[in-house]
Design a protein around this motif. Structure first.
Motif, mmCIF file in Angstrom:
data_model
loop_
_atom_site.group_PDB
_atom_site.id
_atom_site.type_symbol
_atom_site.label_atom_id
_atom_site.label_comp_id
_atom_site.label_asym_id
_atom_site.label_seq_id
_atom_site.Cartn_x
_atom_site.Cartn_y
_atom_site.Cartn_z
ATOM 1 N N ALA A 198 0.838 -1.209 0.000
ATOM 2 C CA ALA A 198 0.000 0.000 0.000
ATOM 3 C C ALA A 198 0.867 1.251 0.000
ATOM 4 C CB ALA A 198 -0.951 -0.018 1.188
ATOM 5 N N ALA A 199 1.931 1.254 0.778
ATOM 6 C CA ALA A 199 2.824 2.422 0.809
ATOM 7 C C ALA A 199 3.491 2.638 -0.553
ATOM 8 C CB ALA A 199 3.864 2.266 1.910
ATOM 9 N N ALA A 200 3.876 1.554 -1.211
ATOM 10 C CA ALA A 200 4.479 1.680 -2.548
ATOM 11 C C ALA A 200 3.474 2.259 -3.538
ATOM 12 C CB ALA A 200 4.971 0.312 -3.025
ATOM 13 N N LEU A 201 2.245 1.814 -3.448
ATOM 14 C CA LEU A 201 1.190 2.341 -4.325
ATOM 15 C C LEU A 201 0.920 3.811 -4.015
ATOM 16 C CD1 LEU A 201 -0.662 1.294 -6.554
ATOM 17 C CD2 LEU A 201 -2.315 0.661 -4.795
ATOM 18 N N HIS A 202 0.911 4.137 -2.731
ATOM 19 C CA HIS A 202 0.678 5.530 -2.312
ATOM 20 C C HIS A 202 1.790 6.428 -2.869
ATOM 21 C CE1 HIS A 202 -0.123 8.877 0.536
ATOM 22 N NE2 HIS A 202 -1.369 8.423 0.461
ATOM 23 N N ALA A 203 3.017 5.930 -2.840
ATOM 24 C CA ALA A 203 4.157 6.716 -3.331
ATOM 25 C C ALA A 203 4.064 6.981 -4.832
ATOM 26 C CB ALA A 203 5.470 6.005 -3.006
ATOM 27 N N GLY A 208 1.361 7.787 -6.304
ATOM 28 C CA GLY A 208 0.288 8.742 -6.559
ATOM 29 C C GLY A 208 0.390 10.061 -5.833
ATOM 30 N N PHE A 209 1.295 10.142 -4.868
ATOM 31 C CA PHE A 209 1.341 11.352 -4.052
ATOM 32 C C PHE A 209 2.775 11.865 -3.921
ATOM 33 C CE2 PHE A 209 -2.516 9.181 -2.791
ATOM 34 C CZ PHE A 209 -3.440 10.225 -2.713
ATOM 35 N N ALA A 210 2.917 13.181 -3.941
ATOM 36 C CA ALA A 210 4.231 13.807 -3.799
ATOM 37 C C ALA A 210 4.745 13.702 -2.370
ATOM 38 C CB ALA A 210 4.166 15.263 -4.236
ATOM 39 N N ASP A 211 3.845 13.495 -1.426
ATOM 40 C CA ASP A 211 4.216 13.347 -0.014
ATOM 41 C C ASP A 211 3.686 12.001 0.506
ATOM 42 O OD1 ASP A 211 1.591 14.098 -0.294
ATOM 43 O OD2 ASP A 211 1.591 15.438 1.434
ATOM 44 N N PRO A 212 4.261 10.902 0.027
ATOM 45 C CA PRO A 212 3.715 9.585 0.354
ATOM 46 C C PRO A 212 3.809 9.255 1.836
ATOM 47 C CG PRO A 212 5.851 9.368 -0.693
ATOM 48 C CD PRO A 212 5.489 10.825 -0.758
ATOM 49 N N TRP A 213 2.857 8.434 2.273
ATOM 50 C CA TRP A 213 2.846 7.972 3.655
ATOM 51 C C TRP A 213 3.792 6.779 3.782
ATOM 52 C CZ3 TRP A 213 -3.073 7.943 5.065
ATOM 53 C CH2 TRP A 213 -3.562 9.256 4.946
ATOM 54 N N SER A 214 4.377 6.649 4.965
ATOM 55 C CA SER A 214 5.338 5.569 5.206
ATOM 56 C C SER A 214 4.627 4.225 5.410
ATOM 57 C CB SER A 214 6.162 5.888 6.457
ATOM 58 O OG SER A 214 5.338 5.787 7.611
ATOM 59 N N VAL A 215 5.411 3.159 5.309
ATOM 60 C CA VAL A 215 4.897 1.819 5.597
ATOM 61 C C VAL A 215 4.355 1.780 7.027
ATOM 62 C CG1 VAL A 215 5.532 -0.611 5.883
ATOM 63 C CG2 VAL A 215 6.443 0.697 3.952
ATOM 64 N N GLY A 216 5.091 2.403 7.970
ATOM 65 C CA GLY A 216 4.662 2.404 9.362
ATOM 66 C C GLY A 216 3.352 3.145 9.562
ATOM 67 N N SER A 217 3.205 4.290 8.893
ATOM 68 C CA SER A 217 1.961 5.064 9.017
ATOM 69 C C SER A 217 0.776 4.280 8.478
ATOM 70 C CB SER A 217 2.071 6.393 8.265
ATOM 71 O OG SER A 217 3.019 7.222 8.875
ATOM 72 N N ILE A 218 0.949 3.717 7.306
ATOM 73 C CA ILE A 218 -0.154 2.961 6.698
ATOM 74 C C ILE A 218 -0.437 1.702 7.507
ATOM 75 C CG2 ILE A 218 -0.813 1.617 4.654
ATOM 76 C CD1 ILE A 218 0.441 3.887 2.964
ATOM 77 N N GLY A 219 0.601 1.010 7.947
ATOM 78 C CA GLY A 219 0.393 -0.188 8.753
ATOM 79 C C GLY A 219 -0.319 0.123 10.065
ATOM 80 N N GLY A 220 0.042 1.249 10.693
ATOM 81 C CA GLY A 220 -0.617 1.649 11.928
ATOM 82 C C GLY A 220 -2.089 1.936 11.717
ATOM 83 N N LEU A 221 -2.404 2.580 10.600
ATOM 84 C CA LEU A 221 -3.813 2.863 10.310
ATOM 85 C C LEU A 221 -4.582 1.577 10.002
ATOM 86 C CD1 LEU A 221 -3.343 6.125 8.262
ATOM 87 C CD2 LEU A 221 -4.603 5.900 10.419
ATOM 88 N N ILE A 222 -3.983 0.685 9.224
ATOM 89 C CA ILE A 222 -4.658 -0.578 8.911
ATOM 90 C C ILE A 222 -4.974 -1.333 10.194
ATOM 91 C CG2 ILE A 222 -4.308 -2.883 7.891
ATOM 92 C CD1 ILE A 222 -2.691 -1.477 5.645
ATOM 93 N N ASP A 223 -4.092 -1.228 11.157
ATOM 94 C CA ASP A 223 -4.235 -1.957 12.413
ATOM 95 C C ASP A 223 -5.131 -1.246 13.428
ATOM 96 O OD1 ASP A 223 -3.589 -4.352 13.652
ATOM 97 O OD2 ASP A 223 -1.899 -3.482 14.746
ATOM 98 N N GLY A 233 -2.818 -11.251 -7.110
ATOM 99 C CA GLY A 233 -1.947 -11.016 -5.970
ATOM 100 C C GLY A 233 -1.295 -9.649 -5.922
ATOM 101 N N ALA A 234 -1.512 -8.806 -6.925
ATOM 102 C CA ALA A 234 -0.915 -7.462 -6.945
ATOM 103 C C ALA A 234 -1.972 -6.445 -6.522
ATOM 104 C CB ALA A 234 -0.396 -7.125 -8.334
ATOM 105 N N LEU A 235 -1.607 -5.577 -5.585
ATOM 106 C CA LEU A 235 -2.520 -4.547 -5.115
ATOM 107 C C LEU A 235 -2.670 -3.482 -6.209
ATOM 108 C CD1 LEU A 235 -4.158 -3.695 -2.591
ATOM 109 C CD2 LEU A 235 -2.162 -2.350 -1.890
ATOM 110 N N LEU A 236 -3.915 -3.281 -6.658
ATOM 111 C CA LEU A 236 -4.200 -2.301 -7.710
ATOM 112 C C LEU A 236 -4.649 -0.968 -7.148
ATOM 113 C CD1 LEU A 236 -6.347 -4.488 -10.145
ATOM 114 C CD2 LEU A 236 -3.883 -4.041 -10.242
ATOM 115 N N ALA A 237 -5.342 -1.029 -6.009
ATOM 116 C CA ALA A 237 -5.889 0.180 -5.387
ATOM 117 C C ALA A 237 -6.208 -0.133 -3.935
ATOM 118 C CB ALA A 237 -7.152 0.634 -6.118
ATOM 119 N N PHE A 238 -6.200 0.915 -3.120
ATOM 120 C CA PHE A 238 -6.618 0.736 -1.726
ATOM 121 C C PHE A 238 -7.195 2.040 -1.223
ATOM 122 C CE2 PHE A 238 -3.754 3.023 1.139
ATOM 123 C CZ PHE A 238 -2.731 3.399 0.275
#
Length: 150
Positions: free
Chosen positions: A16-21, A23-38, A51-56
């Motif tokens: 998700a973080a790779a996909l976010h990066a 699309g956005f000039a200020d991408p969220w980190s793996v930790g930020s996204i993982g914390g929100l998912i949790d 098996g490939a994430l297309l959108a989230f």
């Protein structure tokens, strides 16, 4: 190729973080996204193919409202209705969680997203002046939008 819509887990944070990066000039980190998912008040949905994430999308709920925190689609798959599919798929779960309204903000220069949200029934509630700065020569307003879902 079969597309699968499913809840994300913390194990999806890196994809998700790779996909976010992408699309956005200020991408969220793996930790930020993982914390929100949790987080207990966040609905995290992903759409994958082979098996490939297309959108989230991440939705955070509080006090009867839910907010679309972020939504990202793989650049090669934009314009295929994936973001709209994620939002529409989230609404029944958000309603069953006690939410009556879905909120979001979008950069005023993101015309494709603004068209999507208008097509999905979101109305403009206001502006947050000069809110978005990343990746731009000059700040642009955030357009505040909402839609009743309850």
């Amino acid at each position: 190729m079969t597309q699968t819509l499913r809840p994300l887990t913390p194990d999806d944070a890196e994809a998700a973080a790779a996909l976010h990066a992408e699309g956005f000039a200020d991408p969220w980190s793996v930790g930020s996204i993982g914390g929100l998912i949790d987080a207990g008040n966040v609905l995290a949905l992903g759409l994958e193919e082979d098996g490939a994430l297309l959108a989230f999308a991440l939705f955070q709920s509080a006090a009867g409202d839910s907010e679309l925190l972020t939504i990202a689609t793989a650049p090669a798959r934009r314009g295929q209705g994936l973001a709209g599919r994620l939002i529409e798929a989230a609404i029944p779960a958000l309603v069953s969680g006690g939410n009556a309204r879905l909120l979001l903000d979008v950069a005023e220069d993101n015309t494709s997203a603004r068209r999507l949200y208008a097509r999905l029934g979101f109305a403009t509630d206001g502006h947050r002046p000069r809110y978005y700065t990343a990746g731009r020569a000059a700040p642009v307003d955030a357009i505040l939008m909402s839609r009743g879902i309850g």
